[in-house]
Motif scaffolding. Structure first.
Motif, PDB file in Angstrom:
ATOM      1  N   PRO A  88     -28.786  48.054  27.090  1.00 41.77           N
ATOM      2  CA  PRO A  88     -28.532  48.567  25.731  1.00 41.77           C
ATOM      3  C   PRO A  88     -27.172  48.181  25.162  1.00 41.77           C
ATOM      4  N   ASN A  89     -26.207  47.861  26.019  1.00 44.38           N
ATOM      5  CA  ASN A  89     -24.859  47.534  25.526  1.00 44.38           C
ATOM      6  C   ASN A  89     -24.717  46.073  25.113  1.00 44.38           C
ATOM      7  N   GLY A  90     -25.842  45.362  24.999  1.00 42.16           N
ATOM      8  CA  GLY A  90     -25.792  43.981  24.531  1.00 42.16           C
ATOM      9  C   GLY A  90     -25.454  42.967  25.600  1.00 42.16           C
ATOM     10  N   THR A  91     -25.817  43.259  26.831  1.00 44.59           N
ATOM     11  CA  THR A  91     -25.579  42.321  27.927  1.00 44.59           C
ATOM     12  C   THR A  91     -26.888  41.981  28.629  1.00 44.59           C
ATOM     13  N   ILE A  92     -26.875  40.878  29.346  1.00 40.77           N
ATOM     14  CA  ILE A  92     -28.036  40.394  30.095  1.00 40.77           C
ATOM     15  C   ILE A  92     -27.569  40.008  31.490  1.00 40.77           C
ATOM     16  N   SER A  93     -28.310  40.423  32.505  1.00 40.92           N
ATOM     17  CA  SER A  93     -27.984  40.002  33.870  1.00 40.92           C
ATOM     18  C   SER A  93     -29.101  39.113  34.405  1.00 40.92           C
ATOM     19  N   TYR A  94     -28.734  38.230  35.317  1.00 38.31           N
ATOM     20  CA  TYR A  94     -29.713  37.320  35.903  1.00 38.31           C
ATOM     21  C   TYR A  94     -29.154  36.730  37.194  1.00 38.31           C
ATOM     22  N   ARG A  95     -30.037  36.155  37.965  1.00 35.00           N
ATOM     23  CA  ARG A  95     -29.672  35.296  39.087  1.00 35.00           C
ATOM     24  C   ARG A  95     -30.252  33.917  38.812  1.00 35.00           C
ATOM     25  N   GLU A  96     -29.684  32.902  39.425  1.00 32.68           N
ATOM     26  CA  GLU A  96     -30.108  31.537  39.120  1.00 32.68           C
ATOM     27  C   GLU A  96     -30.552  30.800  40.375  1.00 32.68           C
ATOM     28  N   LEU A  97     -31.744  30.243  40.305  1.00 29.43           N
ATOM     29  CA  LEU A  97     -32.271  29.420  41.391  1.00 29.43           C
ATOM     30  C   LEU A  97     -32.096  27.951  41.020  1.00 29.43           C
ATOM     31  N   ARG A  98     -31.726  27.146  41.997  1.00 32.32           N
ATOM     32  CA  ARG A  98     -31.570  25.710  41.755  1.00 32.32           C
ATOM     33  C   ARG A  98     -32.485  24.932  42.697  1.00 32.32           C
ATOM     34  N   ASN A  99     -33.080  23.896  42.153  1.00 34.21           N
ATOM     35  CA  ASN A  99     -33.932  23.034  42.966  1.00 34.21           C
ATOM     36  C   ASN A  99     -33.587  21.577  42.672  1.00 34.21           C
ATOM     37  N   TYR A 100     -33.512  20.764  43.731  1.00 29.65           N
ATOM     38  CA  TYR A 100     -33.143  19.360  43.578  1.00 29.65           C
ATOM     39  C   TYR A 100     -34.217  18.472  44.198  1.00 29.65           C
ATOM     40  N   THR A 101     -34.672  17.488  43.420  1.00 32.81           N
ATOM     41  CA  THR A 101     -35.688  16.544  43.878  1.00 32.81           C
ATOM     42  C   THR A 101     -35.118  15.132  43.828  1.00 32.81           C
ATOM     43  N   PHE A 102     -35.172  14.441  44.941  1.00 30.86           N
ATOM     44  CA  PHE A 102     -34.609  13.096  45.026  1.00 30.86           C
ATOM     45  C   PHE A 102     -35.421  12.119  44.187  1.00 30.86           C
ATOM     46  N   ASP A 103     -34.733  11.313  43.379  1.00 30.75           N
ATOM     47  CA  ASP A 103     -35.370  10.305  42.527  1.00 30.75           C
ATOM     48  C   ASP A 103     -35.026   8.922  43.076  1.00 30.75           C
TER      49      ASP A 103
ATOM     50  N   GLY B 227     -24.313  38.166  22.600  1.00 32.00           N
ATOM     51  CA  GLY B 227     -23.826  37.615  21.340  1.00 32.00           C
ATOM     52  C   GLY B 227     -24.505  38.131  20.094  1.00 32.00           C
ATOM     53  N   VAL B 228     -25.265  39.212  20.212  1.00 25.52           N
ATOM     54  CA  VAL B 228     -26.034  39.734  19.075  1.00 25.52           C
ATOM     55  C   VAL B 228     -25.300  40.902  18.424  1.00 25.52           C
ATOM     56  N   GLY B 229     -25.274  40.920  17.091  1.00 22.98           N
ATOM     57  CA  GLY B 229     -24.733  42.063  16.369  1.00 22.98           C
ATOM     58  C   GLY B 229     -23.221  42.070  16.260  1.00 22.98           C
ATOM     59  N   PHE B 230     -22.660  43.292  16.217  1.00 24.51           N
ATOM     60  CA  PHE B 230     -21.228  43.478  16.019  1.00 24.51           C
ATOM     61  C   PHE B 230     -20.665  44.356  17.134  1.00 24.51           C
ATOM     62  N   ASP B 231     -19.364  44.167  17.430  1.00 26.78           N
ATOM     63  CA  ASP B 231     -18.731  45.008  18.438  1.00 26.78           C
ATOM     64  C   ASP B 231     -18.166  46.265  17.781  1.00 26.78           C
ATOM     65  N   ILE B 232     -17.425  47.062  18.551  1.00 25.75           N
ATOM     66  CA  ILE B 232     -16.923  48.341  18.039  1.00 25.75           C
ATOM     67  C   ILE B 232     -15.891  48.144  16.933  1.00 25.75           C
ATOM     68  N   ASN B 233     -15.342  46.943  16.833  1.00 31.71           N
ATOM     69  CA  ASN B 233     -14.375  46.643  15.772  1.00 31.71           C
ATOM     70  C   ASN B 233     -15.042  45.973  14.576  1.00 31.71           C
ATOM     71  N   HIS B 234     -16.391  46.002  14.559  1.00 36.57           N
ATOM     72  CA  HIS B 234     -17.187  45.433  13.469  1.00 36.57           C
ATOM     73  C   HIS B 234     -17.013  43.918  13.351  1.00 36.57           C
ATOM     74  N   THR B 235     -16.725  43.286  14.485  1.00 37.31           N
ATOM     75  CA  THR B 235     -16.608  41.831  14.540  1.00 37.31           C
ATOM     76  C   THR B 235     -17.882  41.243  15.134  1.00 37.31           C
ATOM     77  N   GLU B 236     -18.357  40.162  14.530  1.00 37.95           N
ATOM     78  CA  GLU B 236     -19.572  39.537  15.048  1.00 37.95           C
ATOM     79  C   GLU B 236     -19.385  39.124  16.511  1.00 37.95           C
ATOM     80  N   ARG B 237     -20.406  39.384  17.320  1.00 38.35           N
ATOM     81  CA  ARG B 237     -20.323  39.099  18.748  1.00 38.35           C
ATOM     82  C   ARG B 237     -20.762  37.679  19.095  1.00 38.35           C
ATOM     83  N   ILE B 238     -21.148  36.892  18.080  1.00 35.70           N
ATOM     84  CA  ILE B 238     -21.692  35.567  18.350  1.00 35.70           C
ATOM     85  C   ILE B 238     -20.678  34.662  19.052  1.00 35.70           C
ATOM     86  N   ASP B 239     -19.377  34.882  18.794  1.00 33.74           N
ATOM     87  CA  ASP B 239     -18.364  34.049  19.450  1.00 33.74           C
ATOM     88  C   ASP B 239     -18.295  34.313  20.954  1.00 33.74           C
TER      89      ASP B 239
END
Length: 323
Positions: A40-55, A158-170
């Motif tokens: 709800p506070n405008g954050t996202i959590s994740y883990r990242e999987l990496r896979n490598y295939t020889f070319d 990066g969605v919406g505005f922060d508590i200081n009414h500044t756009e969060r896109i930056d």
């Protein structure tokens, strides 16, 4: 690309190492974000999987090409024996194994070197010192890739505005927490332990030429910044900004003193306080896979071919072309 040591005997007798660059060895990388959670506070959590295939079609040789290179396990254990508070029994066993089983240089295929092999030293220590070594598989790159899948990253959406009414896109994509913490704890000062920027897969729109673009590189446990280099046209004839890693990121400077390793660090390894320009120690970041204790790998990172490193560093190895 990998480097092949071609003067092993001369090198072990004190001569300068002479290397030949082999490659390229091309891999297709696939990154998948998993365990994605929205908050709800405008954050996202994740883990990242990496896979490598020889070319093979884009590579100069097959992964079965054999190269001579530094024996990572041998050098790691030699370095480990320099640490304090190691029980004499463990020190004796490791010393005997190192003196009778292996040597500082090994020959491996490119595939083994990057993705793993059964190490003869660890195979013995796993039996004699199970309290220290639990796995005899070792790799230069795969261990970092495998560890990354267990790391949790929390970013600003990066969605919406922060508590200081500044756009969060930056702040879109900006890492708020890494493994549930707002900072690291492995370096020697607050600045070095800061987590700045994104994970390098996303940045805010309307980037300026005069700003620094920050990214946190969990593979080397630190944040770095990029500077505007030039404007380029992509394949769709759209003007794009190119940002590159400046030479001073790995400089021996007051800004980087927190990354210097000395006796005050957690692992108590006796090392030079600071490395020359262009070098960056990963000992606090990467540890020997399979060890039950955090045995640091004595690995030093740099730009390709020691680009922007001190001349004394570049001249220490024959066969590099830092251009």
């Amino acid at each position: 690309y990998v480097f092949d040591l071609v003067n092993e005997k001369d090198f072990l007798n004190g001569g300068k190492p002479r290397v030949i660059q082999r490659g390229p060895f091309v891999y297709k990388e696939q990154r998948t974000k998993t365990d994605i959670r929205l908050y709800p506070n405008g954050t996202i959590s994740y883990r990242e999987l990496r896979n490598y295939t020889f070319d093979r079609t884009k590579s100069s040789d097959d992964e079965t090409l054999r190269i001579n290179t530094i024996n990572v396990v041998y050098m790691t254990l030699v370095n480990y024996l320099q640490m304090i508070n190691i029980p004499s029994s463990i020190r004796t066993i490791i010393g005997l194994v190192l003196s009778s089983i292996e040597k500082p240089i090994m020959q491996r295929t490119v595939k083994e070197y990057l993705w793993g092999y059964e190490d003869p030293i660890l195979n013995i220590l796993k039996k004699q010192l199970p309290q220290l070594v639990s796995n005899d598989q070792v790799s230069v790159f795969a261990s970092v890739v495998n560890e990354a899948q267990y790391e949790t990253i929390l970013i600003n959406n990066g969605v919406g505005f922060d508590i200081n009414h500044t756009e969060r896109i930056d702040n879109v994509g900006k890492i708020e927490r890494f493994n549930f913490s707002t900072n690291l704890s492995i370096w020697s000062n607050k600045y070095a332990n800061m987590i700045n920027g994104t994970d390098s897969t996303i940045w805010h729109p309307d980037a300026r030429k005069d700003e620094l673009i920050y990214t946190f590189m969990n593979d080397i446990c630190r944040s770095v910044y990029l500077k505007f280099n030039q404007t380029r046209q992509n394949s769709f004839d759209i003007s794009t900004y190119q940002y590159t890693l400046p030479n001073d990121v790995f400089a021996n400077s007051s800004d980087n003193e927190g990354f210097c390793l000395n006796s005050s660090t957690n692992d108590k390894i006796q090392q030079l306080k600071c490395l020359p320009n262009g070098l960056f120690s990963l000992s606090s970041c990467i540890h020997l896979s399979g060890s039950t204790f955090a045995i640091p790998l004595p690995i030093i990172a740099s730009n390709p071919h020691f680009l922007a490193a001190d001349r004394s560093v570049q001249d220490a190895i024959i066969g590099l072309m830092p251009d």
